[in-house]
Each structure stands twice: as C-alpha cells, then as structure tokens.
Design a protein around this motif. Structure first.
Motif, mmCIF file in Angstrom:
data_model
loop_
_atom_site.group_PDB
_atom_site.id
_atom_site.type_symbol
_atom_site.label_atom_id
_atom_site.label_comp_id
_atom_site.label_asym_id
_atom_site.label_seq_id
_atom_site.Cartn_x
_atom_site.Cartn_y
_atom_site.Cartn_z
ATOM 1 N N TYR A 198 1.423 -51.165 36.281
ATOM 2 C CA TYR A 198 2.080 -51.061 37.575
ATOM 3 C C TYR A 198 3.410 -51.791 37.567
ATOM 4 O O TYR A 198 3.549 -52.835 36.914
ATOM 5 N N GLN A 199 4.359 -51.264 38.326
ATOM 6 C CA GLN A 199 5.551 -52.026 38.649
ATOM 7 C C GLN A 199 5.072 -53.191 39.514
ATOM 8 O O GLN A 199 4.074 -53.072 40.243
ATOM 9 N N ARG A 200 5.754 -54.295 39.462
ATOM 10 C CA ARG A 200 5.298 -55.514 40.143
ATOM 11 C C ARG A 200 4.984 -55.302 41.625
ATOM 12 O O ARG A 200 4.013 -55.846 42.145
ATOM 13 N N ASN A 201 5.783 -54.490 42.333
ATOM 14 C CA ASN A 201 5.546 -54.285 43.764
ATOM 15 C C ASN A 201 4.478 -53.228 44.044
ATOM 16 O O ASN A 201 4.144 -52.976 45.193
ATOM 17 N N GLY A 202 3.956 -52.580 42.998
ATOM 18 C CA GLY A 202 2.883 -51.617 43.162
ATOM 19 C C GLY A 202 3.312 -50.236 43.601
ATOM 20 O O GLY A 202 2.479 -49.354 43.791
ATOM 21 N N LYS A 203 4.611 -49.996 43.765
ATOM 22 C CA LYS A 203 5.075 -48.697 44.257
ATOM 23 C C LYS A 203 5.069 -47.627 43.174
ATOM 24 O O LYS A 203 4.994 -46.441 43.472
ATOM 25 N N PHE A 204 5.162 -48.045 41.919
ATOM 26 C CA PHE A 204 5.160 -47.103 40.803
ATOM 27 C C PHE A 204 4.190 -47.574 39.740
ATOM 28 O O PHE A 204 3.934 -48.769 39.588
ATOM 29 N N LEU A 205 3.652 -46.602 38.998
ATOM 30 C CA LEU A 205 2.822 -46.932 37.845
ATOM 31 C C LEU A 205 3.214 -45.992 36.711
ATOM 32 O O LEU A 205 3.712 -44.896 36.948
ATOM 33 N N ALA A 206 3.001 -46.447 35.503
ATOM 34 C CA ALA A 206 3.313 -45.636 34.323
ATOM 35 C C ALA A 206 2.053 -45.470 33.496
ATOM 36 O O ALA A 206 1.220 -46.376 33.420
ATOM 37 N N THR A 207 1.909 -44.285 32.888
ATOM 38 C CA THR A 207 0.772 -44.015 32.011
ATOM 39 C C THR A 207 1.282 -43.513 30.663
ATOM 40 O O THR A 207 2.382 -42.985 30.552
ATOM 41 N N ALA A 208 0.442 -43.688 29.651
ATOM 42 C CA ALA A 208 0.708 -43.138 28.321
ATOM 43 C C ALA A 208 -0.623 -42.698 27.752
ATOM 44 O O ALA A 208 -1.666 -43.305 28.021
ATOM 45 N N GLY A 209 -0.580 -41.619 26.962
ATOM 46 C CA GLY A 209 -1.836 -41.112 26.438
ATOM 47 C C GLY A 209 -1.678 -40.356 25.145
ATOM 48 O O GLY A 209 -0.686 -40.490 24.422
ATOM 49 N N MET A 210 -2.668 -39.524 24.882
ATOM 50 C CA MET A 210 -2.770 -38.802 23.632
ATOM 51 C C MET A 210 -1.547 -37.924 23.357
ATOM 52 O O MET A 210 -1.156 -37.765 22.206
ATOM 53 N N ASP A 211 -0.933 -37.377 24.375
ATOM 54 C CA ASP A 211 0.209 -36.486 24.148
ATOM 55 C C ASP A 211 1.509 -37.244 23.884
ATOM 56 O O ASP A 211 2.553 -36.633 23.722
ATOM 57 N N THR A 212 1.471 -38.546 23.846
ATOM 58 C CA THR A 212 2.584 -39.463 23.557
ATOM 59 C C THR A 212 3.658 -39.487 24.629
ATOM 60 O O THR A 212 4.674 -40.161 24.460
#
Length: 150
Positions: free
Chosen positions: A111-125
């Motif tokens: 999560y971004q510190r303020n919780g407004k955004f999140l990032a994911t990463a996975g098998m598809d790179t």
C-alpha cells in the motif's frame, strides 16, 4: 515468543499499524492473525474453498479509522479485502493476466502510506497500481518496459 507447529508453509507476514496484530498467509489458503502481546492466534479464516495458497498479505493503512483490514492475494489470482475481527470478506476480485487472459497468481503487494493506492505483482511479471476506493487499475508496468535498465 510465538510457537509455530509443523504445518503449511507461511508465504507472507504483515504487522498492523499499532503492532497489536501480525497476519500470516499460508499455503493451505488460511490466514492467521496473531496477537503479538499474547503470542497466540487471535483470528483465523480460509480465503477460498479450493484451498489455493494465500501467497501474500498486507494490512491496509487506516488513516480514516477503518482498522484491521487485510489485503490477501492468492495463487488463483484472487485479491481480497478482509475485516479481520469480524472475519468477513468485504471485497473480492480476480486479477487477470493481460496476455493469457488467465488468473494471475499474486506474489507481492503493498500500500501507499495513505492507503489510497496499492500495487500488486504476480506471475505475469506486470506491476499494477490500483485505486483502493474504486478498485480499478490506474497504472500498469510491464517487464519489457524496464528491460535494459541496470
């Protein structure tokens, strides 16, 4: 001190903001939330019926007082938000690989510190950035966009 008996593999850990809880995601699709002060399991729940591994977990920052919510990602591509103390899933979606149109196993998220955004990463790179309120992808970065950078 925590005592962990032999069992399913632990894939990811996350403390909540005040350090009261430590959440763990497991290979058998279970989430366990430990009370740090007591060293015991305070809450546990299964994230899916097919028992796909829960590959990552992060407590959501709670700047607006929405406490004890965890983001859980799975090997089956599911992203879920769970309210820990009520053990209720409050949101669920499946991340789809852009090239294969198959579910994308989720390996990491933050999560971004303020919780407004999140990032994911996975098998598809790919790395995807989500608007946490709208639950939509606002930016995506592909591996080929960063090749050659050393």
């Amino acid at each position: 001190p925590f005592s962990v008996s032999p069992g399913p593999d632990v894939y990811s850990l996350s403390f909540n903001e005040d350090g009261q809880f430590l959440a763990a995601s497991y290979s058998d699709s279970e989430v366990r939330v430990f009370s740090v002060a007591k060293g015991t399991v305070a809450y546990r729940f299964q994230i899916n019926a097919k028992r796909a591994p829960a590959t990552m977990i992060r407590f959501r920052p709670d700047p607006e007082g929405k406490k004890n919510v965890v983001l859980v990602g799975g090997a089956n591509g599911e992203l879920q938000l769970w309210h820990v103390t009520s053990k209720r899933c409050i949101y669920k979606t499946v991340e789809i690989c852009d090239t294969t149109q198959e579910p994308n196993a989720i390996y990491a998220a933050d999560y971004q510190r303020n919780g407004k955004f999140l990032a994911t990463a996975g098998m598809d790179t790919a790395v995807r950035v989500y608007d946490e309120v709208k639950h939509t992808v606002v930016q995506a970065f592909q591996t080929d966009e960063v090749q050659g950078i050393r």
